[in-house]
Design a protein around this motif. Structure first.
Motif, PDB file in Angstrom:
ATOM      1  N   PHE A   1      41.125  36.766  39.096  1.00  0.00           N
ATOM      2  CA  PHE A   1      41.859  36.856  37.847  1.00  0.00           C
ATOM      3  C   PHE A   1      41.765  35.182  37.490  1.00  0.00           C
ATOM      4  CE2 PHE A   1      43.595  40.072  40.376  1.00  0.00           C
ATOM      5  CZ  PHE A   1      43.896  40.959  39.396  1.00  0.00           C
ATOM      6  N   HIS A   2      40.758  35.000  36.653  1.00  0.00           N
ATOM      7  CA  HIS A   2      40.345  33.842  36.169  1.00  0.00           C
ATOM      8  C   HIS A   2      41.645  32.720  35.872  1.00  0.00           C
ATOM      9  CE1 HIS A   2      35.925  35.119  35.874  1.00  0.00           C
ATOM     10  NE2 HIS A   2      36.298  35.039  37.217  1.00  0.00           N
ATOM     11  N   ASP A   3      42.342  33.412  34.764  1.00  0.00           N
ATOM     12  CA  ASP A   3      43.449  32.690  34.317  1.00  0.00           C
ATOM     13  C   ASP A   3      44.585  32.101  35.469  1.00  0.00           C
ATOM     14  OD1 ASP A   3      44.164  35.297  34.795  1.00  0.00           O
ATOM     15  OD2 ASP A   3      45.608  35.222  33.267  1.00  0.00           O
ATOM     16  N   LYS A   4      44.708  32.719  36.546  1.00  0.00           N
ATOM     17  CA  LYS A   4      45.390  32.306  37.506  1.00  0.00           C
ATOM     18  C   LYS A   4      44.695  31.316  38.567  1.00  0.00           C
ATOM     19  CE  LYS A   4      47.818  36.721  37.322  1.00  0.00           C
ATOM     20  NZ  LYS A   4      48.311  37.913  38.020  1.00  0.00           N
ATOM     21  N   LEU A   5      43.632  30.907  38.371  1.00  0.00           N
ATOM     22  CA  LEU A   5      42.797  30.224  39.541  1.00  0.00           C
ATOM     23  C   LEU A   5      43.536  28.984  39.443  1.00  0.00           C
ATOM     24  CD1 LEU A   5      38.967  31.065  38.742  1.00  0.00           C
ATOM     25  CD2 LEU A   5      40.638  31.685  40.652  1.00  0.00           C
ATOM     26  N   LYS A   6      43.626  28.170  38.448  1.00  0.00           N
ATOM     27  CA  LYS A   6      44.350  26.867  38.378  1.00  0.00           C
ATOM     28  C   LYS A   6      45.672  26.896  39.181  1.00  0.00           C
ATOM     29  CE  LYS A   6      46.973  27.434  34.289  1.00  0.00           C
ATOM     30  NZ  LYS A   6      46.672  28.812  33.913  1.00  0.00           N
ATOM     31  N   ASP A   7      46.266  27.807  39.537  1.00  0.00           N
ATOM     32  CA  ASP A   7      47.545  28.080  40.346  1.00  0.00           C
ATOM     33  C   ASP A   7      47.373  28.351  41.677  1.00  0.00           C
ATOM     34  OD1 ASP A   7      49.200  27.769  37.675  1.00  0.00           O
ATOM     35  OD2 ASP A   7      48.933  29.845  37.365  1.00  0.00           O
ATOM     36  N   GLY A   8      46.299  28.576  42.110  1.00  0.00           N
ATOM     37  CA  GLY A   8      46.009  28.768  43.609  1.00  0.00           C
ATOM     38  C   GLY A   8      45.870  30.241  43.882  1.00  0.00           C
ATOM     39  N   ASP A   9      45.906  31.113  42.842  1.00  0.00           N
ATOM     40  CA  ASP A   9      45.704  32.623  43.144  1.00  0.00           C
ATOM     41  C   ASP A   9      44.250  33.103  43.119  1.00  0.00           C
ATOM     42  OD1 ASP A   9      45.894  35.062  43.027  1.00  0.00           O
ATOM     43  OD2 ASP A   9      47.393  35.233  41.571  1.00  0.00           O
ATOM     44  N   VAL A  10      43.902  33.269  44.150  1.00  0.00           N
ATOM     45  CA  VAL A  10      42.519  33.739  44.389  1.00  0.00           C
ATOM     46  C   VAL A  10      42.320  35.170  44.759  1.00  0.00           C
ATOM     47  CG1 VAL A  10      41.247  31.600  44.632  1.00  0.00           C
ATOM     48  CG2 VAL A  10      42.535  32.509  46.683  1.00  0.00           C
ATOM     49  N   SER A  11      43.508  35.971  44.375  1.00  0.00           N
ATOM     50  CA  SER A  11      43.386  37.284  44.766  1.00  0.00           C
ATOM     51  C   SER A  11      42.181  38.042  44.290  1.00  0.00           C
ATOM     52  CB  SER A  11      44.585  37.846  44.493  1.00  0.00           C
ATOM     53  OG  SER A  11      45.680  37.303  44.890  1.00  0.00           O
ATOM     54  N   LEU A  12      41.714  39.063  45.071  1.00  0.00           N
ATOM     55  CA  LEU A  12      40.434  39.887  44.558  1.00  0.00           C
ATOM     56  C   LEU A  12      40.694  41.099  44.166  1.00  0.00           C
ATOM     57  CD1 LEU A  12      37.150  39.849  45.019  1.00  0.00           C
ATOM     58  CD2 LEU A  12      37.633  41.131  47.257  1.00  0.00           C
ATOM     59  N   LYS A  13      40.274  41.342  43.072  1.00  0.00           N
ATOM     60  CA  LYS A  13      40.348  42.798  42.571  1.00  0.00           C
ATOM     61  C   LYS A  13      39.132  43.576  42.948  1.00  0.00           C
ATOM     62  CE  LYS A  13      41.027  45.539  38.483  1.00  0.00           C
ATOM     63  NZ  LYS A  13      40.913  45.875  36.876  1.00  0.00           N
ATOM     64  N   LEU A  14      39.404  44.584  43.613  1.00  0.00           N
ATOM     65  CA  LEU A  14      38.275  45.577  44.098  1.00  0.00           C
ATOM     66  C   LEU A  14      38.661  46.889  43.433  1.00  0.00           C
ATOM     67  CD1 LEU A  14      36.077  46.156  46.166  1.00  0.00           C
ATOM     68  CD2 LEU A  14      37.718  46.656  47.820  1.00  0.00           C
ATOM     69  N   SER A  15      37.350  47.452  42.784  1.00  0.00           N
ATOM     70  CA  SER A  15      37.771  48.639  42.165  1.00  0.00           C
ATOM     71  C   SER A  15      37.190  49.947  42.721  1.00  0.00           C
ATOM     72  CB  SER A  15      36.840  48.351  40.626  1.00  0.00           C
ATOM     73  OG  SER A  15      37.650  47.271  39.803  1.00  0.00           O
ATOM     74  N   ASN A  16      37.548  50.979  42.390  1.00  0.00           N
ATOM     75  CA  ASN A  16      37.244  52.233  42.650  1.00  0.00           C
ATOM     76  C   ASN A  16      36.848  52.232  44.198  1.00  0.00           C
ATOM     77  OD1 ASN A  16      35.970  54.791  42.319  1.00  0.00           O
ATOM     78  ND2 ASN A  16      34.017  54.290  42.201  1.00  0.00           N
ATOM     79  N   VAL A  17      37.831  52.020  45.002  1.00  0.00           N
ATOM     80  CA  VAL A  17      37.606  51.928  46.527  1.00  0.00           C
ATOM     81  C   VAL A  17      37.359  53.272  47.203  1.00  0.00           C
ATOM     82  CG1 VAL A  17      39.378  49.952  46.580  1.00  0.00           C
ATOM     83  CG2 VAL A  17      40.209  52.213  46.769  1.00  0.00           C
ATOM     84  N   THR A  18      36.832  53.136  48.385  1.00  0.00           N
ATOM     85  CA  THR A  18      36.307  54.431  49.024  1.00  0.00           C
ATOM     86  C   THR A  18      36.694  54.111  50.591  1.00  0.00           C
ATOM     87  OG1 THR A  18      34.097  53.626  49.734  1.00  0.00           O
ATOM     88  CG2 THR A  18      34.361  54.614  47.567  1.00  0.00           C
TER      89      THR A  18
END
Length: 232
Positions: free
Chosen positions: A91-108
């Motif tokens: 979430f690039h708009d949150k990087l400056k706040d230290g949020d480096v959470s990963l979005k993983l799509s279509n999990v198996t």
């Protein structure tokens, strides 16, 4: 911006994301179902300037271990494990706040495992467990007659479960019925098929429920069957 710069400089990833780190015990489990999109949370000290944000997401049990790498405002994908191509983002708009959470799509199911979030700037790592489950509704079939007590034998089965489920029978009052141990078979793809048989006497209020549940992913599926009582 995507880049394959490490093809020209193969040492860049290992140099940036190796060395001593401080492990922070904030691990927890994210639960999802197959085909869901999930967010694996990770927060590091805010860099203030988005251009200073960097993170490595990886799975220590894989080779290569890299799930997603962000450094110097770029994605480094050439060393990314191919199982994750096209399915990861920040979430690039949150990087400056230290949020480096990963979005993983279509999990198996192959995404199940422990993920490592590593901040080279802080030299700190966090761990997140991902549990991807799957379910399917059970089905009834008539297994035959029990002449000894004028009852009927009911079979129930359900395939495609993960993790390993439990199966049990309920009578019309919602009480658990006596039945043999459920049979469980695990297929080569890791999914479970569970089946069970119960004998039901012909009497009033024979509304029978076959229930399958998996507590780890908080999932339950059930089906109902009516056995007519004896004619007077």
């Amino acid at each position: 911006m995507k880049t394959y710069a490490s093809e020209r400089h193969p040492e860049i990833i290992n140099a940036l994301f190796s060395g001593q780190s401080e492990e922070t015990d904030l691990s927890h489990t994210i639960k999802a179902m197959t085909c869901d999109d999930v967010v694996l949370p990770c927060h590091v000290s805010p860099p203030g300037d988005q251009s200073l944000a960097s993170v490595e997401w990886g799975r220590p049990d894989l080779m290569p271990r890299f799930v997603y790498v962000w450094y110097n405002q770029r994605e480094y994908l050439s060393d990314q494990n191919t199982a994750y191509r096209g399915r990861t983002s920040l979430f690039h708009d949150k990087l400056k706040d230290g949020d480096v959470s990963l979005k993983l799509s279509n999990v198996t199911h192959s995404d199940n495992g422990k993920y490592r979030c590593y901040s080279p700037r802080d030299k700190t790592e966090y761990f997140v467990e991902l549990l991807v489950g799957s379910v399917s509704p059970p089905g009834f079939s008539l297994g035959g007659l029990d002449k000894s007590n004028s009852g009927v034998k009911l079979d129930c089965s359900s395939a495609g479960w993960f993790p390993e489920p439990e199966m049990f029978w309920l009578d019309g009052e919602g009480s658990i019925m006596s039945a043999g141990a459920a049979e469980k078979i695990r297929s080569p793809d890791g999914l479970y098929t569970v089946s069970s048989r119960v004998t039901v006497e012909k009497r009033h209020n024979n509304n029978i429920t076959c229930r399958v549940q998996q507590k780890d992913i908080n999932q339950t599926r059930e089906t109902h069957f009516y056995v007519p009582g004896r004619k007077m």
